[in-house]
Motif scaffolding. Structure first.
Motif, PDB file in Angstrom:
ATOM      1  N   LEU A 187      71.616  16.159  45.316  1.00 43.68           N
ATOM      2  CA  LEU A 187      72.895  15.506  44.882  1.00 43.68           C
ATOM      3  C   LEU A 187      72.370  14.336  44.022  1.00 43.68           C
ATOM      4  O   LEU A 187      73.149  13.754  43.301  1.00 43.68           O
ATOM      5  CB  LEU A 187      73.450  14.928  46.259  1.00 43.68           C
ATOM      6  CG  LEU A 187      74.485  14.250  46.255  1.00 43.68           C
ATOM      7  CD1 LEU A 187      75.726  15.003  45.634  1.00 43.68           C
ATOM      8  CD2 LEU A 187      74.836  13.740  47.691  1.00 43.68           C
ATOM      9  N   HIS A 188      71.292  13.677  43.816  1.00 47.77           N
ATOM     10  CA  HIS A 188      70.831  12.699  43.086  1.00 47.77           C
ATOM     11  C   HIS A 188      70.002  12.841  41.964  1.00 47.77           C
ATOM     12  O   HIS A 188      69.891  12.185  41.415  1.00 47.77           O
ATOM     13  CB  HIS A 188      70.226  11.436  44.139  1.00 47.77           C
ATOM     14  CG  HIS A 188      71.199  11.066  45.267  1.00 47.77           C
ATOM     15  ND1 HIS A 188      72.238  10.271  45.055  1.00 47.77           N
ATOM     16  CD2 HIS A 188      70.809  11.299  46.615  1.00 47.77           C
ATOM     17  CE1 HIS A 188      72.823   9.863  46.521  1.00 47.77           C
ATOM     18  NE2 HIS A 188      71.929  10.579  46.993  1.00 47.77           N
ATOM     19  N   ASP A 189      70.024  14.381  41.763  1.00 44.32           N
ATOM     20  CA  ASP A 189      69.263  14.728  40.678  1.00 44.32           C
ATOM     21  C   ASP A 189      70.164  14.670  39.213  1.00 44.32           C
ATOM     22  O   ASP A 189      71.186  15.145  38.992  1.00 44.32           O
ATOM     23  CB  ASP A 189      68.999  16.097  40.565  1.00 44.32           C
ATOM     24  CG  ASP A 189      67.872  16.562  39.503  1.00 44.32           C
ATOM     25  OD1 ASP A 189      67.506  15.699  38.728  1.00 44.32           O
ATOM     26  OD2 ASP A 189      67.766  17.783  39.400  1.00 44.32           O
ATOM     27  N   SER A 190      69.735  13.530  38.577  1.00 44.88           N
ATOM     28  CA  SER A 190      70.444  13.261  37.143  1.00 44.88           C
ATOM     29  C   SER A 190      69.874  14.217  36.024  1.00 44.88           C
ATOM     30  O   SER A 190      70.460  14.103  34.852  1.00 44.88           O
ATOM     31  CB  SER A 190      70.541  11.842  36.729  1.00 44.88           C
ATOM     32  OG  SER A 190      69.331  11.421  36.671  1.00 44.88           O
ATOM     33  N   ASP A 191      68.712  14.922  35.935  1.00 46.67           N
ATOM     34  CA  ASP A 191      68.279  15.677  34.967  1.00 46.67           C
ATOM     35  C   ASP A 191      67.657  16.943  35.812  1.00 46.67           C
ATOM     36  O   ASP A 191      66.466  16.925  35.791  1.00 46.67           O
ATOM     37  CB  ASP A 191      67.015  14.631  34.498  1.00 46.67           C
ATOM     38  CG  ASP A 191      66.296  15.423  33.062  1.00 46.67           C
ATOM     39  OD1 ASP A 191      66.899  16.341  32.837  1.00 46.67           O
ATOM     40  OD2 ASP A 191      65.487  14.888  32.645  1.00 46.67           O
ATOM     41  N   CYS A 192      68.429  17.778  35.873  1.00 49.31           N
ATOM     42  CA  CYS A 192      68.016  18.963  36.525  1.00 49.31           C
ATOM     43  C   CYS A 192      66.741  19.708  35.856  1.00 49.31           C
ATOM     44  O   CYS A 192      65.976  20.180  36.619  1.00 49.31           O
ATOM     45  CB  CYS A 192      69.469  19.896  36.701  1.00 49.31           C
ATOM     46  SG  CYS A 192      68.871  21.532  37.514  1.00 49.31           S
ATOM     47  N   TYR A 193      66.636  19.860  34.409  1.00 43.08           N
ATOM     48  CA  TYR A 193      65.503  20.550  34.132  1.00 43.08           C
ATOM     49  C   TYR A 193      64.467  19.381  33.609  1.00 43.08           C
ATOM     50  O   TYR A 193      63.331  19.896  33.434  1.00 43.08           O
ATOM     51  CB  TYR A 193      66.029  21.047  32.791  1.00 43.08           C
ATOM     52  CG  TYR A 193      67.085  22.233  33.138  1.00 43.08           C
ATOM     53  CD1 TYR A 193      66.525  23.426  33.815  1.00 43.08           C
ATOM     54  CD2 TYR A 193      68.248  22.202  32.609  1.00 43.08           C
ATOM     55  CE1 TYR A 193      67.731  24.354  33.994  1.00 43.08           C
ATOM     56  CE2 TYR A 193      69.220  22.980  32.902  1.00 43.08           C
ATOM     57  CZ  TYR A 193      69.022  24.152  33.589  1.00 43.08           C
ATOM     58  OH  TYR A 193      69.820  25.226  33.804  1.00 43.08           O
ATOM     59  N   ALA A 194      64.552  18.224  33.840  1.00 42.55           N
ATOM     60  CA  ALA A 194      63.567  17.299  33.830  1.00 42.55           C
ATOM     61  C   ALA A 194      63.155  16.978  32.386  1.00 42.55           C
ATOM     62  O   ALA A 194      62.307  16.386  31.800  1.00 42.55           O
ATOM     63  CB  ALA A 194      62.300  17.430  34.754  1.00 42.55           C
ATOM     64  N   GLY A 195      64.122  17.476  31.461  1.00 43.29           N
ATOM     65  CA  GLY A 195      63.672  17.402  29.862  1.00 43.29           C
ATOM     66  C   GLY A 195      63.911  16.023  29.243  1.00 43.29           C
ATOM     67  O   GLY A 195      63.461  15.922  28.323  1.00 43.29           O
ATOM     68  N   GLN A 196      64.355  15.152  30.077  1.00 44.80           N
ATOM     69  CA  GLN A 196      64.415  13.648  29.665  1.00 44.80           C
ATOM     70  C   GLN A 196      63.643  12.593  30.242  1.00 44.80           C
ATOM     71  O   GLN A 196      63.750  11.385  29.903  1.00 44.80           O
ATOM     72  CB  GLN A 196      66.044  13.215  29.822  1.00 44.80           C
ATOM     73  CG  GLN A 196      66.806  14.177  28.986  1.00 44.80           C
ATOM     74  CD  GLN A 196      68.458  13.927  29.291  1.00 44.80           C
ATOM     75  OE1 GLN A 196      68.987  12.503  29.421  1.00 44.80           O
ATOM     76  NE2 GLN A 196      69.430  14.613  29.418  1.00 44.80           N
TER      77      GLN A 196
END
Length: 110
Positions: free
Chosen positions: A82-91
């Motif tokens: 729910l609190h994940d703002s960068d699903c792929y962690a690319g940023q």
């Protein structure tokens, strides 16, 4: 001011599973790799402070043959949560880009 891009041709972050975030720092050449590692800039305390995790949970591995450094740590939130703002962690690498790196060796920056 010397930054990671003075040493690295590639800086990236990505998922290493849903619970782990990993960073890759791939250096321009042997001199850049040696200077970056000697600077001590990439350390557990830096990542613990930026990403709010315990330094003991951080894995930092130097890969001299690949001229690279890899850092892995627990994701701040589980991938897709729910609190994940960068699903792929690319940023996730972005906070590192403007930090000054100790300038150990300017020779490689010709």
């Amino acid at each position: 001011m010397t930054t990671l891009l003075d040493y690295c041709s590639l800086v990236r972050s990505k998922n290493a599973g849903p619970f782990t975030l990993t960073f890759d720092f791939m250096c321009h050449d042997q001199a850049a790799y040696d200077a970056l590692v000697a600077s001590g800039f990439l350390n557990r305390e830096l990542f613990a402070g930026l990403y709010g995790t315990d330094p003991a949970d951080i894995l930092l591995v130097n890969h001299p043959l690949a001229l690279a450094v890899k850092v892995s740590l627990p994701r701040p939130t589980v991938q897709g949560g729910l609190h994940d703002s960068d699903c792929y962690a690319g940023q996730q690498y972005a906070p590192l880009m403007d930090l000054a790196v100790s300038d150990v060796d300017k020779e490689h920056q010709a």
